[in-house]
Design an enzyme around this catalytic site. Structure first.
Site, mmCIF file in Angstrom:
data_model
loop_
_atom_site.group_PDB
_atom_site.id
_atom_site.type_symbol
_atom_site.label_atom_id
_atom_site.label_comp_id
_atom_site.label_asym_id
_atom_site.label_seq_id
_atom_site.Cartn_x
_atom_site.Cartn_y
_atom_site.Cartn_z
ATOM 1 C CG ASP A 1 42.561 25.642 44.023
ATOM 2 O OD1 ASP A 1 42.122 26.396 43.147
ATOM 3 O OD2 ASP A 1 41.840 24.984 44.791
ATOM 4 C CG HIS B 1 34.070 25.001 39.342
ATOM 5 N ND1 HIS B 1 34.102 24.610 40.662
ATOM 6 C CD2 HIS B 1 32.761 24.996 38.990
ATOM 7 C CE1 HIS B 1 32.865 24.366 41.066
ATOM 8 N NE2 HIS B 1 32.041 24.581 40.075
ATOM 9 C CD GLU C 1 35.213 21.585 42.010
ATOM 10 O OE1 GLU C 1 34.161 21.791 42.646
ATOM 11 O OE2 GLU C 1 36.055 22.483 41.782
ATOM 12 C CG ASP D 1 35.285 27.790 42.298
ATOM 13 O OD1 ASP D 1 35.142 28.675 43.164
ATOM 14 O OD2 ASP D 1 35.582 26.615 42.574
ATOM 15 C CG ASP E 1 39.979 29.393 44.219
ATOM 16 O OD1 ASP E 1 39.460 28.866 43.229
ATOM 17 O OD2 ASP E 1 40.252 28.744 45.255
ATOM 18 C CG ASP F 1 38.367 24.627 40.207
ATOM 19 O OD1 ASP F 1 39.373 25.260 39.838
ATOM 20 O OD2 ASP F 1 37.585 25.048 41.075
ATOM 21 C CE LYS G 1 41.351 22.175 46.573
ATOM 22 N NZ LYS G 1 40.618 23.106 47.383
ATOM 23 C CD1 TRP H 1 36.017 19.516 45.617
ATOM 24 C CD2 TRP H 1 35.335 21.022 47.133
ATOM 25 N NE1 TRP H 1 37.085 19.807 46.439
ATOM 26 C CE2 TRP H 1 36.695 20.721 47.379
ATOM 27 C CE3 TRP H 1 34.681 21.937 47.963
ATOM 28 C CZ2 TRP H 1 37.419 21.315 48.413
ATOM 29 C CZ3 TRP H 1 35.394 22.531 48.995
ATOM 30 C CH2 TRP H 1 36.758 22.220 49.208
ATOM 31 C CG HIS I 1 40.506 21.915 41.782
ATOM 32 N ND1 HIS I 1 39.334 21.457 42.306
ATOM 33 C CD2 HIS I 1 40.710 23.139 42.338
ATOM 34 C CE1 HIS I 1 38.826 22.358 43.125
ATOM 35 N NE2 HIS I 1 39.641 23.398 43.157
HETATM 36 C C1 RNT Z 1 37.242 24.042 46.092
HETATM 37 C C2 RNT Z 1 36.394 23.843 44.884
HETATM 38 C C3 RNT Z 1 34.954 24.192 45.055
HETATM 39 C C4 RNT Z 1 34.771 25.481 45.811
HETATM 40 C C5 RNT Z 1 33.344 25.912 45.933
HETATM 41 C C6 RNT Z 1 33.172 26.978 46.946
HETATM 42 O O1 RNT Z 1 38.553 23.871 45.842
HETATM 43 O O2 RNT Z 1 36.927 24.540 43.821
HETATM 44 O O3 RNT Z 1 34.340 24.235 43.816
HETATM 45 O O4 RNT Z 1 35.509 26.514 45.279
HETATM 46 O O5 RNT Z 1 32.564 24.829 46.168
HETATM 47 ZN ZN ZN Z 2 35.740 24.579 42.019
#
Ligand code: RNT
Ligand code: ZN
Length: 417
Positions: free
Chosen positions: A292, A284, A224, A324, A294, A257, A226, A185, A260
């Protein structure tokens, strides 16, 4: 909780599920095989051991709950602690900045398998398989563009870094006798309108081709995408379309993810499309709140739908499940446990779904019956099966882990400052 009570409840649940044609023992066996890849970066808010610089790359861990892991020993201790409250055997997902650099500054284009030697030994001792990630963020050369940078010297730096990371992942995979999944990523994007959308994507494509030129046997690549990053809101080079097309044309794993995508987009719905064109999918699992953000994964409809789709696609062996999220506002070990157990609870419910009957109804155009059974299945006693699963795995049942995490906080993490 009293063991007899758990067993008794399980026996009732077993019968209840048998009545709809489902075997709870089989579901538990299947769940036992589902390995989560625990993200090492939840333990220290994505800081790592390379330098004490700030977190960049459009991602952010908010909060300053005390007790975060400050070094490799503490991080390992915390991960093991968290894992001891999660039923089953799981993997650890490392980022390059978590290498064992022995107090030296090792730049990203200099990293080697030896910097992960102690991790590989530690992982083998604890029967934990490793996964890996290259790290494009939190570095003086990160800027807004890394692998898609028109400046050849910067681009080459990141190409070298990523190639070296693949070699490290290969070594990990070889040593553990199981492929190491390496996620790529990068944060590349633009804060404001760019008139060069095509250009950066073309550069990224070429960089990836160069990086992937070496074939490996013991590692698997995933890419990955986003939607946007903080400070990179207008354009993301590695968008979903970009990596979906790249993965499909280059036989690469695509990472989804759950944070994302656009907020109303269903990530679960993507699985059946992707799995027809790419070999495998990496997840993720996260919980975006408004953006996003997290947040810690919970047992919500998004996570449930995702797990159900994995089972409905018969893709348990083609979907890798990583977590993640990085919440710095609550106990970090507790955050690991909540998110992992929530994902497993969702997977268990997916495994207990009376799919044959539901599919029979669907084939017969029995829409009412299908909907009714889907609704009833939601409140079947899957929780008794979950408790039994925890009991069998020798981990705390139900809310018992709260006190355990509190104890570890009182004795260990609260003493860090
Ligand atoms: C970032 C991505 C990625 C990170 C990690 C730390 O938006 O989700 O996967 O969270 O690499
Ligand atoms: Zn991620």
């Amino acid at each position: 909780m009293k063991e007899e009570l758990i067993v008794k409840a399980y026996e009732v649940a077993k019968e209840r599920y048998a009545a709809i044609g489902m075997d709870t023992d089989k579901a538990m066996d299947a769940l036992q095989k589902v390995q989560l890849s625990l993200h090492c970066w939840q333990a220290d808010d994505v800081t790592g051991f390379e330098s004490a610089g700030e977190l960049t790359g459009g991602i952010q861990a908010t909060g300053n709950y005390p007790g975060k892991a400050r070094n490799i020993e503490e991080l390992r201790q915390d991960v093991l602690k968290a894992a001891s409250y999660i039923p089953g055997n799981h993997r650890l997902n490392l980022h390059e900045i978590y290498g064992d650099f022995g107090g030296q500054f090792v730049d990203r284009d200099q990293v080697e398998p030896k910097h992960f030697e102690s991790w590989m030994q530690w992982a083998a001792e604890h029967n934990m398989k490793l996964d890996f990630n290259s790290t494009s963020f939190s570095h003086p050369k990160s800027g807004s563009l890394s692998l898609s940078n028109p400046d050849k010297s910067i681009r080459d730096f990141w190409i070298e870094h990523t190639k070296r990371c693949r070699a490290i992942a290969e070594e990990m995979g070889k040593r553990q006798g199981d492929p190491c999944i390496m996620n790529l990523w990068i944060h590349d994007g633009s804060k404001d309108i760019t008139v060069n959308r095509m250009k950066y994507r073309e550069i990224l494509k070429n960089s990836l081709d160069e990086i992937f030129a070496t074939e490996y046997k013991n590692m698997k690549d995933c890419v990955e995408s986003k939607v946007f990053g903080i400070g990179l809101e207008s354009y993301t080079v590695g968008s979903s379309d970009f990596y979906t097309a790249y993965g499909a044309s280059h036989n690469k794993i695509v990472t989804l993810d759950t944070g994302h995508f656009h907020p109303t987009e269903s990530v679960a719905d993507k699985l059946s499309s992707l799995l027809l064109f790419i070999p495998e999918v990496m997840l993720h699992v996260s919980r975006p709140v408004r953006w996003d953000s997290d947040h810690v994964t919970i047992m919500n409809d998004d996570t449930l739908d995702l797990c159900k789709e994995i089972v409905r696609c018969d893709a348990l062996d083609r979907v890798h499940i990583g977590l993640d999220y990085f919440d710095a506002s609550i106990n970090r070990i507790g955050a690991y446990v909540i998110g992992s157990r929530a994902t497993q609870k969702c997977m268990l419910q997916a495994l207990l779904e009376p799919l044959d009957t539901l599919r029979k109804y669907e084939a017969n155009d029995q829409g009412f019956e299908r909907l009714a059974l889907l609704e009833e299945a939601k409140s079947l006693p899957w929780n008794a099966v979950w408790d039994m699963f925890c009991l069998k795995n020798n981990v705390p049942v139900g809310e018992e882990f709260i006190a355990e995490v509190e104890k570890y906080e009182a004795e260990v993490t609260s003493k860090r400052n």
